[in-house]
Design a protein around this motif. Structure first.
Motif, mmCIF file in Angstrom:
data_model
loop_
_atom_site.group_PDB
_atom_site.id
_atom_site.type_symbol
_atom_site.label_atom_id
_atom_site.label_comp_id
_atom_site.label_asym_id
_atom_site.label_seq_id
_atom_site.Cartn_x
_atom_site.Cartn_y
_atom_site.Cartn_z
ATOM 1 N N LEU A 157 0.716 -1.239 -0.068
ATOM 2 C CA LEU A 157 -0.016 -0.017 0.042
ATOM 3 C C LEU A 157 0.969 1.235 0.020
ATOM 4 O O LEU A 157 0.513 2.194 -0.616
ATOM 5 N N GLU A 167 0.856 4.304 -3.065
ATOM 6 C CA GLU A 167 0.905 5.708 -2.763
ATOM 7 C C GLU A 167 1.904 6.297 -3.320
ATOM 8 O O GLU A 167 1.884 7.451 -4.103
ATOM 9 N N LYS A 210 1.177 6.624 -7.211
ATOM 10 C CA LYS A 210 0.374 7.744 -7.538
ATOM 11 C C LYS A 210 0.917 9.158 -7.699
ATOM 12 O O LYS A 210 0.339 10.087 -8.450
ATOM 13 N N GLY A 243 -5.452 0.704 -6.959
ATOM 14 C CA GLY A 243 -5.047 1.724 -6.081
ATOM 15 C C GLY A 243 -5.445 1.815 -4.910
ATOM 16 O O GLY A 243 -5.158 2.599 -4.150
ATOM 17 N N GLU A 244 -6.254 0.801 -4.331
ATOM 18 C CA GLU A 244 -6.700 0.939 -3.096
ATOM 19 C C GLU A 244 -6.682 -0.453 -2.464
ATOM 20 O O GLU A 244 -6.732 -1.572 -3.141
ATOM 21 N N LYS A 245 -7.251 -0.341 -1.028
ATOM 22 C CA LYS A 245 -7.379 -1.569 -0.362
ATOM 23 C C LYS A 245 -8.628 -2.223 -0.902
ATOM 24 O O LYS A 245 -9.553 -1.538 -1.514
ATOM 25 N N ILE A 263 -5.806 -6.281 -1.519
ATOM 26 C CA ILE A 263 -5.458 -5.104 -2.450
ATOM 27 C C ILE A 263 -5.895 -5.123 -3.731
ATOM 28 O O ILE A 263 -5.845 -6.178 -4.551
ATOM 29 N N GLN A 264 -6.400 -4.083 -4.139
ATOM 30 C CA GLN A 264 -6.981 -4.313 -5.524
ATOM 31 C C GLN A 264 -5.739 -4.464 -6.711
ATOM 32 O O GLN A 264 -4.832 -3.657 -6.374
ATOM 33 N N THR A 299 -3.384 -3.247 -9.431
ATOM 34 C CA THR A 299 -3.367 -1.724 -9.590
ATOM 35 C C THR A 299 -2.135 -1.736 -10.788
ATOM 36 O O THR A 299 -1.181 -2.391 -10.772
#
Length: 522
Positions: A379, A383, A386, A395-397, A405-406, A408
């Motif tokens: 995670l 960040e 990004k 990009g997110e949990k 976690i998605q 990404t």
């Protein structure tokens, strides 16, 4: 001589087709069986003893953190020393066991694991967070390693019969491959059966005895393998099972004067530490320790404008997000020639967004990452991403009572960006744009790693150049960069990816042996 030890043509273990109802139901039944056995305690194996300790390693399901897989006794330095004494004693007899007898244990183990294939896979689904296919492939690879190395030691033992040495009059010259001694086996959690089995069986079938220190997140699947080897009659003390702290047990054994070799798979940082510790000689040490290390990668797929773009996009997604990107071979980078960049990125993003996230036991395409530490680190990298690129997917949990976690995807990432250079070991893909195929290769090569890579093109001249200049241990053309098969794609990488040991290859057992030349006047 047993018929099992005849060197028959090698064939890889077939994968299970879970689109067939009977296979899906068989896996569901195996999962139910494993669930009925959760929460048990598991001992150490030291010589002939089962050792239960007060200190335990608690194994949990990363997809459902309230579910305890079991409790494994935890070794300390005193028990590690006891295991070393047992391994040293056993080595004196084990090294004299005929190679065909040693191979016989492996053939029996492969047959038994094949009978219980779904049971081994089901345990991995629960303990490591693999879905049905990923777990099945892991178990199949474990069987392949056992079979392959059993045949390999027989081949090496018979090498004199093929007459590899130059003949001279008046002498009888032979070369034989003898075992090294006691080794420390430190496998990873991401292939908790296949790599653990491969590293261990290669060492023991070569005549060595070992101290097996499995990953603390997946110790029970390793225990299940060791229990199977004991079941087929492998002598006590050949494999000593001593899970424990890397800082306490791992460092102690790495620096031990009687340790002859260390076989490690894991992170670059730990691999370099092991290599450094092993390089220092200590009182009582009479050899240079051998280190066999596979340490990780920052692997990538290159796509030029002549490629099949649909095939390339599918391979990028499969390579990046299989087992949540938790493979040293994972394609965490893609480099696309600018004339087709937008098309490929659109296809990759769309395919990524289709990946459904959920419990591995329910066979979702995307599951959890292995533990809280990995979850938080990944995670943090998201960040960072990004700030370094354009977020195209995820990009997110993700929801769930676990470390979800998605998947990404970041686009327009510089080749020098952290998410293009550092191994994240999670479901994060960085995509860079290149002006042409030559620059794409240059961007791919700009990394300290060199494990796997793939190049998608239909131009034979470009492919020929890529085969020559893409710098990695395993390069694939027009296919994904994961999924090496034992005996087909010997596996190991360059640079900080390790010692290029080529697991599953025809020279791998040489790493666990030493060549002795004998010459007799006749």
């Amino acid at each position: 001589m047993s018929t099992l030890t005849k060197v028959t043509p090698y064939a890889n273990e077939p994968f299970t087709n879970f689109s067939l109802d009977e296979n899906k139901q068989a896996m569901e039944a195996a999962i139910a069986k494993v669930k009925s056995e959760l929460g048990q305690e598991y001992p150490l194996y030291i010589g002939s003893e089962k050792v239960v300790t007060e200190a335990k390693i608690k194994s949990i399901n990363p997809g459902n953190v309230d579910e305890v897989i079991g409790y494994v006794s935890k070794a300390n330095q005193a028990l590690a020393e006891k295991a070393m004494v047992a391994a040293l004693e056993t080595f004196e007899s084990w090294k004299r066991v005929h190679v065909r007898k040693r191979a016989e244990y492996l053939f029996k183990a492969a047959a038994l694991m094949r009978e219980r294939k779904h049971e081994f896979s089901a345990l991995m689904i629960l303990e490591s967070g693999k879905n049905y296919v990923e777990a099945d492939v892991d178990t199949a690879e474990a069987i392949d390693f056992i079979e392959f190395y059993a045949r390999e030691i027989i081949r090496l033992s018979e090498i004199n019969e093929t007459g590899p040495l130059t003949k001279i009059a008046g002498e009888d010259n032979k070369i034989s491959y003898i075992p090294l001694g006691v080794g420390v086996i430190i496998p990873p959690w991401n292939f908790p059966l296949a790599i653990c089995v491969g590293m261990t069986t290669a060492a023991v079938v070569s005549g060595n005895t070992v101290l097996l220190k499995p990953a603390s997140t997946t110790p029970i699947i390793a225990h299940k393998f060791v229990a199977l080897m004991r079941e087929v009659g492998l002598p006590d003390g050949v494999i000593n099972f001593i899970p424990g702290s890397g800082a306490e047990v791992g460092d102690y054994l790495t620096t031990h004067p009687k340790t002859r070799f260390i076989s490690f798979t894991g992170s670059k940082e730990v691999g370099l530490r092991i290599n450094k510790l092993a390089a220092d000689t200590v009182p009582g040490q009479i050899w240079i320790k051998r280190v066999v290390a596979e340490m990780g990668g920052k692997d990538g797929i290159i796509v030029d404008e002549t490629a099949d773009l649909d095939a390339a996009a599918s391979a990028i997604v499969a390579s990046a997000f299989g087992f949540q990107g938790q493979k040293c071979s994972a394609g965490s980078r893609a480099v696309i020639v600018e004339s087709v960049y937008d098309q490929v990125v659109e296809k990759v993003a769309a395919l990524t967004k289709q990946l459904q996230i959920g419990l591995p036991e329910n066979n979702f395409a995307a599951g959890p990452v292995i533990d809280k530490t990995s979850y938080e680190r990944i995670l943090e990298y998201i960040e960072i991403g990004k700030q370094e690129g354009i977020l195209l997917a995820g990009g997110e949990k993700a929801e769930g009572n676990g470390y979800y976690i998605q998947p990404t995807v970041f686009g327009n990432v510089s080749g020098k960006a952290r998410i293009m250079q550092e191994e994240i070991f999670g479901p994060v893909l960085a995509i860079a744009k290149a002006k042409d195929w030559q620059e794409a290769i240059a961007i791919y090569n700009d990394t300290e790693f060199g494990l796997t890579g793939a190049y998608f093109s239909t131009d034979e001249e470009r492919i020929a150049e890529a085969l020559e200049t893409v710098h990695c241990g395993n390069l694939y053309i027009n296919r994904k960069c994961t999924g090496a098969l034992v005996g087909v794609h010997p596996f190991g990488g360059f640079n900080m990816s390790g010692t290029d040991s080529k697991a599953g290859g025809y020279d791998y057992l040489l790493l666990f042996t030493q060549a002795k030349l004998t010459s007799r006047k006749i």
